[in-house]
Motif scaffolding. Sequence first.
Motif, PDB file in Angstrom:
ATOM      1  N   VAL A  92     -23.824  -8.878  -3.475  1.00 59.45           N
ATOM      2  CA  VAL A  92     -23.858  -9.053  -4.927  1.00 59.45           C
ATOM      3  C   VAL A  92     -23.123 -10.329  -5.325  1.00 59.45           C
ATOM      4  O   VAL A  92     -23.600 -11.110  -6.165  1.00 59.45           O
ATOM      5  N   VAL A 108     -22.449  -4.563   0.594  1.00 57.12           N
ATOM      6  CA  VAL A 108     -23.153  -4.618  -0.694  1.00 57.12           C
ATOM      7  C   VAL A 108     -22.395  -5.502  -1.665  1.00 57.12           C
ATOM      8  O   VAL A 108     -22.988  -6.319  -2.385  1.00 57.12           O
ATOM      9  N   THR A 109     -21.054  -5.339  -1.712  1.00 60.65           N
ATOM     10  CA  THR A 109     -20.238  -6.161  -2.606  1.00 60.65           C
ATOM     11  C   THR A 109     -20.417  -7.639  -2.300  1.00 60.65           C
ATOM     12  O   THR A 109     -20.582  -8.467  -3.218  1.00 60.65           O
ATOM     13  N   ALA A 115     -18.488  -0.260   1.190  1.00 56.31           N
ATOM     14  CA  ALA A 115     -19.277  -0.986   0.190  1.00 56.31           C
ATOM     15  C   ALA A 115     -19.196  -2.498   0.338  1.00 56.31           C
ATOM     16  O   ALA A 115     -19.904  -3.224  -0.373  1.00 56.31           O
TER      17      ALA A 115
END
Length: 257
Positions: free
Chosen positions: A234, A230-231, A227
């Motif tokens: 963000v 994506v982390t 992840a």
Amino acid sequence: MNTAPLTSDTTSTPPSGSPAGAVYADRGSSHFDILLALMCVVVILSGIGASKGVLFGTVPGTGFSIITDGGFFLFPLAYILGDVITELYGVRAARRAILLSFLANILAVVCYEIIIVLPGFTDDYGTAKQSALELALGPVWIVVLAGICGFVAGQSLNSFVMSRMKARRGERGLIGRLFSSSGLGELVDTIIFCTIASAAIGITTVGQWAEYTVLGFVYKVAVQYLAIPVTAAVIRYLKRTDPTYQARLRAQAPAES
């Protein structure tokens, strides 16, 4: 134009010897309350789900059983949210989020106990429902205790590593911070959590505990690592859209020139 005062957990002045310094947003900005609410929900639901032992069977040719709990798909999200909060708002804000999450979880456990002891209907359906509630929600307090001990220790270590690395490198090295902090925090968390929660889940042997712990650690770290793109995306988006974060970056710029 946002005119909120620029108060922060840490100073925006670069630390001595740092090429960049650590910059953090104000907790009063619009994103912190959303992240905090999500962490509280994830922690509470994880406490409920983790009270159920889950057995997927045995890996062919190895004799290794896949033992986990019903909260396995949720708990890594708490660490991901912790990473986001630490990177944006600092280690003090992360500690506050951890504390509030588990205060909310303790409140949930108290509510479960009150629900269980309240007098219910005495017909067959009411009696069956009472037994189901006692069986399902009764052991949750053990899981919550395990979660408090494990998550507070693991997430605190995770946040500390991230904040120290950011103090040295500033905005650079975000991916490295996410990779470095995740493994240490998850290792400490998983060992503590699995040791305490085993009784509530139904694990009775050392072999089952070892399988549960090893699989839990590998799974949680794998999810966090997968992840990370994506982390990081963000985090970068939230940094760009948070006016207090951008204001501190601009205020720091003359010191770096």
